[in-house]
Design a protein around this motif. Structure first.
Motif, PDB file in Angstrom:
ATOM      1  N   GLU A   1       0.844  -1.181   0.000  1.00  0.00           N
ATOM      2  CA  GLU A   1       0.000   0.000   0.000  1.00  0.00           C
ATOM      3  C   GLU A   1       0.888   1.242   0.000  1.00  0.00           C
ATOM      4  OE1 GLU A   1      -2.950   0.032   3.066  1.00  0.00           O
ATOM      5  OE2 GLU A   1      -3.314  -2.114   2.804  1.00  0.00           O
ATOM      6  N   GLN A   2       0.602   2.147  -0.878  1.00  0.00           N
ATOM      7  CA  GLN A   2       1.416   3.353  -1.069  1.00  0.00           C
ATOM      8  C   GLN A   2       1.604   4.136   0.219  1.00  0.00           C
ATOM      9  OE1 GLN A   2       2.159   4.489  -4.427  1.00  0.00           O
ATOM     10  NE2 GLN A   2       3.246   6.302  -3.846  1.00  0.00           N
ATOM     11  N   GLN A   3       0.552   4.378   0.972  1.00  0.00           N
ATOM     12  CA  GLN A   3       0.654   5.220   2.158  1.00  0.00           C
ATOM     13  C   GLN A   3       1.581   4.614   3.200  1.00  0.00           C
ATOM     14  OE1 GLN A   3      -0.644   8.389   2.397  1.00  0.00           O
ATOM     15  NE2 GLN A   3       0.750   8.444   4.125  1.00  0.00           N
ATOM     16  N   HIS A   4       1.522   3.310   3.356  1.00  0.00           N
ATOM     17  CA  HIS A   4       2.382   2.636   4.327  1.00  0.00           C
ATOM     18  C   HIS A   4       3.851   2.853   3.966  1.00  0.00           C
ATOM     19  CE1 HIS A   4       4.178  -0.967   6.330  1.00  0.00           C
ATOM     20  NE2 HIS A   4       3.436  -0.510   7.301  1.00  0.00           N
ATOM     21  N   SER A   5       4.179   2.707   2.703  1.00  0.00           N
ATOM     22  CA  SER A   5       5.555   2.909   2.240  1.00  0.00           C
ATOM     23  C   SER A   5       6.004   4.351   2.429  1.00  0.00           C
ATOM     24  CB  SER A   5       5.679   2.537   0.766  1.00  0.00           C
ATOM     25  OG  SER A   5       5.402   1.180   0.592  1.00  0.00           O
ATOM     26  N   VAL A   6       5.127   5.286   2.129  1.00  0.00           N
ATOM     27  CA  VAL A   6       5.446   6.709   2.285  1.00  0.00           C
ATOM     28  C   VAL A   6       5.669   7.033   3.755  1.00  0.00           C
ATOM     29  CG1 VAL A   6       4.504   9.052   2.068  1.00  0.00           C
ATOM     30  CG2 VAL A   6       4.277   7.441   0.172  1.00  0.00           C
ATOM     31  N   ASP A   7       4.832   6.496   4.633  1.00  0.00           N
ATOM     32  CA  ASP A   7       4.980   6.738   6.070  1.00  0.00           C
ATOM     33  C   ASP A   7       6.328   6.247   6.573  1.00  0.00           C
ATOM     34  OD1 ASP A   7       2.430   7.801   6.107  1.00  0.00           O
ATOM     35  OD2 ASP A   7       1.501   6.034   7.027  1.00  0.00           O
ATOM     36  N   ILE A   8       6.706   5.045   6.196  1.00  0.00           N
ATOM     37  CA  ILE A   8       7.977   4.488   6.650  1.00  0.00           C
ATOM     38  C   ILE A   8       9.143   5.296   6.101  1.00  0.00           C
ATOM     39  CG2 ILE A   8       9.524   2.494   6.457  1.00  0.00           C
ATOM     40  CD1 ILE A   8       7.068   0.725   6.883  1.00  0.00           C
ATOM     41  N   LEU A   9       9.101   5.618   4.833  1.00  0.00           N
ATOM     42  CA  LEU A   9      10.161   6.420   4.219  1.00  0.00           C
ATOM     43  C   LEU A   9      10.299   7.765   4.931  1.00  0.00           C
ATOM     44  CD1 LEU A   9      12.242   6.620   1.942  1.00  0.00           C
ATOM     45  CD2 LEU A   9      10.442   7.596   0.521  1.00  0.00           C
ATOM     46  N   SER A  10       9.191   8.399   5.207  1.00  0.00           N
ATOM     47  CA  SER A  10       9.190   9.700   5.872  1.00  0.00           C
ATOM     48  C   SER A  10       9.762   9.608   7.283  1.00  0.00           C
ATOM     49  CB  SER A  10       7.757  10.241   5.921  1.00  0.00           C
ATOM     50  OG  SER A  10       7.701  11.416   6.687  1.00  0.00           O
ATOM     51  N   VAL A  11       9.336   8.621   8.046  1.00  0.00           N
ATOM     52  CA  VAL A  11       9.796   8.479   9.429  1.00  0.00           C
ATOM     53  C   VAL A  11      11.279   8.124   9.480  1.00  0.00           C
ATOM     54  CG1 VAL A  11       9.539   7.113  11.541  1.00  0.00           C
ATOM     55  CG2 VAL A  11       7.513   7.954  10.367  1.00  0.00           C
ATOM     56  N   VAL A  12      11.731   7.235   8.618  1.00  0.00           N
ATOM     57  CA  VAL A  12      13.152   6.854   8.624  1.00  0.00           C
ATOM     58  C   VAL A  12      14.017   8.035   8.178  1.00  0.00           C
ATOM     59  CG1 VAL A  12      14.898   5.304   7.654  1.00  0.00           C
ATOM     60  CG2 VAL A  12      12.675   4.393   8.330  1.00  0.00           C
ATOM     61  N   THR A  13      13.561   8.789   7.201  1.00  0.00           N
ATOM     62  CA  THR A  13      14.299   9.984   6.764  1.00  0.00           C
ATOM     63  C   THR A  13      14.422  10.978   7.906  1.00  0.00           C
ATOM     64  OG1 THR A  13      13.544   9.689   4.480  1.00  0.00           O
ATOM     65  CG2 THR A  13      14.355  11.880   5.081  1.00  0.00           C
ATOM     66  N   LYS A  14      13.319  11.210   8.604  1.00  0.00           N
ATOM     67  CA  LYS A  14      13.360  12.130   9.753  1.00  0.00           C
ATOM     68  C   LYS A  14      14.296  11.591  10.831  1.00  0.00           C
ATOM     69  CE  LYS A  14      10.721  14.480  13.221  1.00  0.00           C
ATOM     70  NZ  LYS A  14      10.425  15.814  13.195  1.00  0.00           N
ATOM     71  N   ALA A  15      14.261  10.294  11.072  1.00  0.00           N
ATOM     72  CA  ALA A  15      15.132   9.685  12.079  1.00  0.00           C
ATOM     73  C   ALA A  15      16.603   9.913  11.742  1.00  0.00           C
ATOM     74  CB  ALA A  15      14.836   8.188  12.195  1.00  0.00           C
ATOM     75  N   ILE A  16      16.950   9.742  10.476  1.00  0.00           N
ATOM     76  CA  ILE A  16      18.334   9.967  10.047  1.00  0.00           C
ATOM     77  C   ILE A  16      18.734  11.415  10.326  1.00  0.00           C
ATOM     78  CG2 ILE A  16      19.872  10.142   8.041  1.00  0.00           C
ATOM     79  CD1 ILE A  16      18.298   7.746   6.841  1.00  0.00           C
ATOM     80  N   LYS A  17      17.867  12.339   9.981  1.00  0.00           N
ATOM     81  CA  LYS A  17      18.178  13.756  10.169  1.00  0.00           C
ATOM     82  C   LYS A  17      18.304  14.114  11.650  1.00  0.00           C
ATOM     83  CE  LYS A  17      16.269  15.178   5.779  1.00  0.00           C
ATOM     84  NZ  LYS A  17      15.223  15.887   5.056  1.00  0.00           N
ATOM     85  N   VAL A  18      17.393  13.622  12.476  1.00  0.00           N
ATOM     86  CA  VAL A  18      17.434  13.922  13.910  1.00  0.00           C
ATOM     87  C   VAL A  18      18.698  13.351  14.541  1.00  0.00           C
ATOM     88  CG1 VAL A  18      16.326  13.377  16.124  1.00  0.00           C
ATOM     89  CG2 VAL A  18      14.934  14.163  14.200  1.00  0.00           C
ATOM     90  N   VAL A  19      19.002  12.113  14.245  1.00  0.00           N
ATOM     91  CA  VAL A  19      20.187  11.468  14.833  1.00  0.00           C
ATOM     92  C   VAL A  19      21.468  12.132  14.328  1.00  0.00           C
ATOM     93  CG1 VAL A  19      21.502   9.315  14.969  1.00  0.00           C
ATOM     94  CG2 VAL A  19      19.025   9.288  15.322  1.00  0.00           C
ATOM     95  N   SER A  20      21.507  12.475  13.048  1.00  0.00           N
ATOM     96  CA  SER A  20      22.734  13.100  12.529  1.00  0.00           C
ATOM     97  C   SER A  20      22.931  14.489  13.132  1.00  0.00           C
ATOM     98  CB  SER A  20      22.724  13.162  11.000  1.00  0.00           C
ATOM     99  OG  SER A  20      21.746  14.052  10.532  1.00  0.00           O
ATOM    100  N   GLU A  21      21.846  15.221  13.368  1.00  0.00           N
ATOM    101  CA  GLU A  21      21.957  16.524  14.025  1.00  0.00           C
ATOM    102  C   GLU A  21      22.468  16.355  15.455  1.00  0.00           C
ATOM    103  OE1 GLU A  21      18.190  18.528  13.774  1.00  0.00           O
ATOM    104  OE2 GLU A  21      18.269  18.600  11.584  1.00  0.00           O
ATOM    105  N   ASP A  22      21.960  15.349  16.136  1.00  0.00           N
ATOM    106  CA  ASP A  22      22.389  15.082  17.506  1.00  0.00           C
ATOM    107  C   ASP A  22      23.860  14.670  17.537  1.00  0.00           C
ATOM    108  OD1 ASP A  22      21.791  14.795  20.332  1.00  0.00           O
ATOM    109  OD2 ASP A  22      21.996  12.628  20.004  1.00  0.00           O
ATOM    110  N   GLU A  23      24.259  13.833  16.566  1.00  0.00           N
ATOM    111  CA  GLU A  23      25.657  13.396  16.499  1.00  0.00           C
ATOM    112  C   GLU A  23      26.598  14.566  16.251  1.00  0.00           C
ATOM    113  OE1 GLU A  23      27.207  10.131  16.553  1.00  0.00           O
ATOM    114  OE2 GLU A  23      25.335   9.652  17.573  1.00  0.00           O
ATOM    115  N   SER A  24      26.153  15.531  15.447  1.00  0.00           N
ATOM    116  CA  SER A  24      27.026  16.665  15.125  1.00  0.00           C
ATOM    117  C   SER A  24      27.202  17.604  16.323  1.00  0.00           C
ATOM    118  CB  SER A  24      26.484  17.431  13.922  1.00  0.00           C
ATOM    119  OG  SER A  24      25.267  18.082  14.260  1.00  0.00           O
ATOM    120  N   LYS A  25      26.301  17.534  17.289  1.00  0.00           N
ATOM    121  CA  LYS A  25      26.415  18.377  18.490  1.00  0.00           C
ATOM    122  C   LYS A  25      27.385  17.792  19.508  1.00  0.00           C
ATOM    123  CE  LYS A  25      21.714  20.121  18.089  1.00  0.00           C
ATOM    124  NZ  LYS A  25      20.382  20.113  18.680  1.00  0.00           N
ATOM    125  N   LYS A  26      27.724  16.522  19.334  1.00  0.00           N
ATOM    126  CA  LYS A  26      28.604  15.847  20.312  1.00  0.00           C
ATOM    127  C   LYS A  26      30.055  16.216  20.096  1.00  0.00           C
ATOM    128  CE  LYS A  26      25.573  11.953  21.088  1.00  0.00           C
ATOM    129  NZ  LYS A  26      25.405  10.525  20.983  1.00  0.00           N
TER     130      LYS A  26
END
Length: 101
Positions: free
Chosen positions: A76-101
């Motif tokens: 189902e398209q929406q399920h795939s979009v949701d996962i892609l969106s959440v994982v992309t956000k997770a990468i960005k949040v974690v990388s921002e946190d890593e850069s502050k260390k």
């Protein structure tokens, strides 16, 4: 009676299909040039995966029939979009946190 041995057996049969999808999506996203700067350390990858998994509904399967149903739902398209969106956000949040260390 439900004893510890039985609980371990049941636990070994349960599989959160969302984990597999999140890790596969993460693998594909990290191949992109825009994410080439992201750390591939186990700690960073676990942070990304747990961030995403805590924001997505689990999809547990224990049988082949359940696996087929879950994989069909995956299409189902929406399920795939949701996962892609959440994982992309997770990468960005974690990388921002890593850069502050």
């Amino acid at each position: 009676m439900l004893d510890e041995k039985k609980i371990r057996q049941l636990k070994s049969r349960l599989n959160n299909h969302t984990e597999e999808i999140v890790l596969q999506t993460l693998k594909e996203l990290l191949k992109r040039e825009e994410f080439s700067h992201i750390s591939d350390s186990e700690a960073a990858l676990l942070d990304v995966a747990t961030y995403a998994l805590n924001r997505l509904p689990p999809k547990y399967i224990a049988t082949e029939k359940g696996e087929v149903y879950t994989k069909t739902e995956e299409l189902e398209q929406q399920h795939s979009v949701d996962i892609l969106s959440v994982v992309t956000k997770a990468i960005k949040v974690v990388s921002e946190d890593e850069s502050k260390k």
